[in-house]
Design an enzyme around this catalytic site. Structure first.
Site, PDB file in Angstrom:
ATOM      1  N   MET A  31       0.697  -1.163  -0.182  1.00  0.00           N
ATOM      2  CA  MET A  31      -0.158   0.082   0.016  1.00  0.00           C
ATOM      3  C   MET A  31       0.526   1.411   0.093  1.00  0.00           C
ATOM      4  O   MET A  31       0.329   1.913   0.243  1.00  0.00           O
ATOM      5  CB  MET A  31      -0.951   0.256   1.293  1.00  0.00           C
ATOM      6  CG  MET A  31      -2.138  -1.447   1.008  1.00  0.00           C
ATOM      7  SD  MET A  31      -3.432  -0.622   2.036  1.00  0.00           S
ATOM      8  CE  MET A  31      -2.865  -0.675   3.787  1.00  0.00           C
ATOM      9  N   HIS A  38       9.280  -3.741   3.537  1.00  0.00           N
ATOM     10  CA  HIS A  38       8.339  -3.564   2.496  1.00  0.00           C
ATOM     11  C   HIS A  38       9.853  -3.787   1.691  1.00  0.00           C
ATOM     12  O   HIS A  38      10.052  -4.833   0.534  1.00  0.00           O
ATOM     13  CB  HIS A  38       8.040  -2.682   1.391  1.00  0.00           C
ATOM     14  CG  HIS A  38       6.334  -2.058   2.594  1.00  0.00           C
ATOM     15  ND1 HIS A  38       6.674  -1.033   2.880  1.00  0.00           N
ATOM     16  CD2 HIS A  38       5.619  -2.652   2.652  1.00  0.00           C
ATOM     17  CE1 HIS A  38       5.304  -0.357   3.651  1.00  0.00           C
ATOM     18  NE2 HIS A  38       4.391  -1.457   3.604  1.00  0.00           N
ATOM     19  N   ASP A 154       2.335  -8.964   8.788  1.00  0.00           N
ATOM     20  CA  ASP A 154       0.833  -9.434   8.877  1.00  0.00           C
ATOM     21  C   ASP A 154       0.895 -10.751   8.907  1.00  0.00           C
ATOM     22  O   ASP A 154       0.185 -11.314   7.592  1.00  0.00           O
ATOM     23  CB  ASP A 154       0.733  -8.285   7.280  1.00  0.00           C
ATOM     24  CG  ASP A 154       0.211  -6.827   7.823  1.00  0.00           C
ATOM     25  OD1 ASP A 154       0.041  -6.211   8.148  1.00  0.00           O
ATOM     26  OD2 ASP A 154       1.494  -6.242   6.864  1.00  0.00           O
ATOM     27  N   LEU A 188       8.305  -2.119  11.615  1.00  0.00           N
ATOM     28  CA  LEU A 188       7.921  -1.149  10.765  1.00  0.00           C
ATOM     29  C   LEU A 188       6.961  -1.442  10.507  1.00  0.00           C
ATOM     30  O   LEU A 188       6.944  -2.293  10.097  1.00  0.00           O
ATOM     31  CB  LEU A 188       9.422  -1.356   9.390  1.00  0.00           C
ATOM     32  CG  LEU A 188      11.095  -1.214  10.234  1.00  0.00           C
ATOM     33  CD1 LEU A 188      11.706  -0.931   9.335  1.00  0.00           C
ATOM     34  CD2 LEU A 188      10.609  -0.161  10.329  1.00  0.00           C
TER      35      LEU A 188
HETATM   36  P1  AMP Z   1       1.534  -2.758   3.309  1.00  0.00           P
HETATM   37  O1  AMP Z   1       2.152  -2.125   2.458  1.00  0.00           O
HETATM   38  O2  AMP Z   1       1.383  -3.190   4.933  1.00  0.00           O
HETATM   39  O3  AMP Z   1      -0.134  -3.231   3.031  1.00  0.00           O
HETATM   40  O4  AMP Z   1       2.568  -4.147   3.507  1.00  0.00           O
HETATM   41  C1  AMP Z   1       3.089  -4.885   2.249  1.00  0.00           C
HETATM   42  C2  AMP Z   1       3.928  -6.039   2.711  1.00  0.00           C
HETATM   43  O5  AMP Z   1       4.676  -5.423   3.316  1.00  0.00           O
HETATM   44  C3  AMP Z   1       2.490  -7.219   3.716  1.00  0.00           C
HETATM   45  O6  AMP Z   1       3.136  -8.563   3.102  1.00  0.00           O
HETATM   46  C4  AMP Z   1       3.703  -6.602   4.874  1.00  0.00           C
HETATM   47  O7  AMP Z   1       3.508  -7.731   5.511  1.00  0.00           O
HETATM   48  C5  AMP Z   1       4.512  -6.458   4.525  1.00  0.00           C
HETATM   49  N1  AMP Z   1       5.209  -5.886   5.364  1.00  0.00           N
HETATM   50  C6  AMP Z   1       5.181  -4.927   6.274  1.00  0.00           C
HETATM   51  N2  AMP Z   1       5.709  -4.699   7.266  1.00  0.00           N
HETATM   52  C7  AMP Z   1       7.088  -5.233   7.386  1.00  0.00           C
HETATM   53  C8  AMP Z   1       7.957  -5.299   8.268  1.00  0.00           C
HETATM   54  N3  AMP Z   1       7.979  -4.556   8.891  1.00  0.00           N
HETATM   55  N4  AMP Z   1       8.395  -6.857   8.147  1.00  0.00           N
HETATM   56  C9  AMP Z   1       8.416  -7.573   6.988  1.00  0.00           C
HETATM   57  N5  AMP Z   1       6.786  -7.300   6.402  1.00  0.00           N
HETATM   58  C10 AMP Z   1       6.501  -6.692   6.188  1.00  0.00           C
END
Ligand code: AMP
Length: 287
Positions: A31, A38, A154, A188
């Site tokens: 997102m 990420h 997640d 993070l």
């Molecule tokens: P989001 O932008 O929050 O939808 O996250 C996109 C992807 O990045 C998802 O697969 C999340 O699980 C992963 N992600 C977010 N934060 C972290 C983190 N701290 N460590 C590893 N992966 C992450």
């Protein structure tokens, strides 16, 4: 320079052509408001796509996974910064579409994963995983990846998407990647941008409580209830409004009474108005 594509149909044509040409495709859906978590997924995507392959990222704040009282309109965004970060992680092409180009005005098809979507975040965010599963199904159909990478941050989302791919025969590997943390342990998250300096201690208590439970389990505490109670007390003492603290089976996400290898402790709570989540694997040690 990583190429930015706005039109999902244009993206789909490019991905299909690449796949038909025999190129390996690795996809990282996000997102946006990218951070090192990420980027760790994107670097892994680059490695898994290989030299001749395509490392892809999508940046889309998916409206269908937000509840009516959630933070859709104020979700942090920084597309120029994100593109530079994608580039630095070796991403070849980024899809950054508008909601109106992702969802047809008559959109009426949804992906509903049952068991593993229920409880935890699914309990407190009705409809959330329906939105997540639907948009990821669409992104998989648009991108035709060999592998799609998701963070264990997640954890429930990862298991929901694994169940979806398994049950609906998506021809893709769903790869889970470890949580990236700040030096002090805070996982993070794009939502950390909401945390004020006075809320930082409360935010940190999530990882602290999880690490404490992990250490107690490693020292021989196998019963889930005292581990849960200890974590809940620590969170409340730090000013977190606890949503849930659970110890679960890593595949079904059903609560377990005793810690077994792979059991996971998951927590969610509000720090001020910000909802944060975190989790850790528990490894039972002998007392
Ligand atoms: P989001 O932008 O929050 O939808 O996250 C996109 C992807 O990045 C998802 O697969 C999340 O699980 C992963 N992600 C977010 N934060 C972290 C983190 N701290 N460590 C590893 N992966 C992450």
């Amino acid at each position: 320079m990583a190429q930015i594509i706005r039109d999902p149909k244009d993206w789909q044509r490019r991905c299909r052509t690449a796949r038909e040409a025999g190129r390996r495709i690795a996809l990282v859906p996000t997102m946006g408001y990218l951070h090192e978590g990420h980027l760790s997924l994107m670097r892994e995507a680059r490695a898994r796509a290989g030299a001749g392959g395509l490392a892809l990222a999508t940046i889309f704040v998916n409206p269908t996974q937000f509840g009516p009282r959630e933070d859709l309109s104020r979700y942090p965004r920084d597309l120029p910064g994100d593109l530079a970060k994608c580039e630095s992680a070796g991403v070849d092409m980024v899809l950054a579409p508008e909601p109106g180009d992702v969802y047809h005005p008559l959109h009426e098809s949804w992906v509903e994963v049952t068991g593993v979507s229920q409880g935890l975040c699914g309990g407190s965010r009705p409809g959330h995983f329906r939105g997540v599963a639907t948009v990821v199904a669409k992104l998989l159909n648009l991108s035709a990846p060999h592998v799609a990478l998701f963070g264990e941050k997640d954890f429930q989302q990862l298991q929901v998407l694994r169940a979806m791919a398994r049950d609906l025969d998506f021809d893709v590997e769903i790869a889970g990647m470890p949580i990236v943390r700040e030096a002090d342990g805070l996982a993070l998250s794009s939502r950390n941008a909401y945390i004020t300096s006075s809320e930082r201690g409360a935010a940190l208590s999530l990882s602290r409580a999880l690490f404490e439970a992990r250490d107690r389990a490693a020292r021989g505490e196998r019963a889930a209830p005292p581990l849960i109670a200890g974590a809940r007390r620590a969170l409340e003492a730090a000013g977190v409004r606890v949503d849930y603290v659970e110890v679960v089976d890593p595949e079904t996400l059903r609560p377990v009474a005793e810690v077994a290898p792979g059991s996971r402790m998951l927590v969610a709570g509000f720090v001020g108005a910000t909802r944060l989540i975190d989790n850790v694997a528990l490894i039972p040690g002998s007392p």
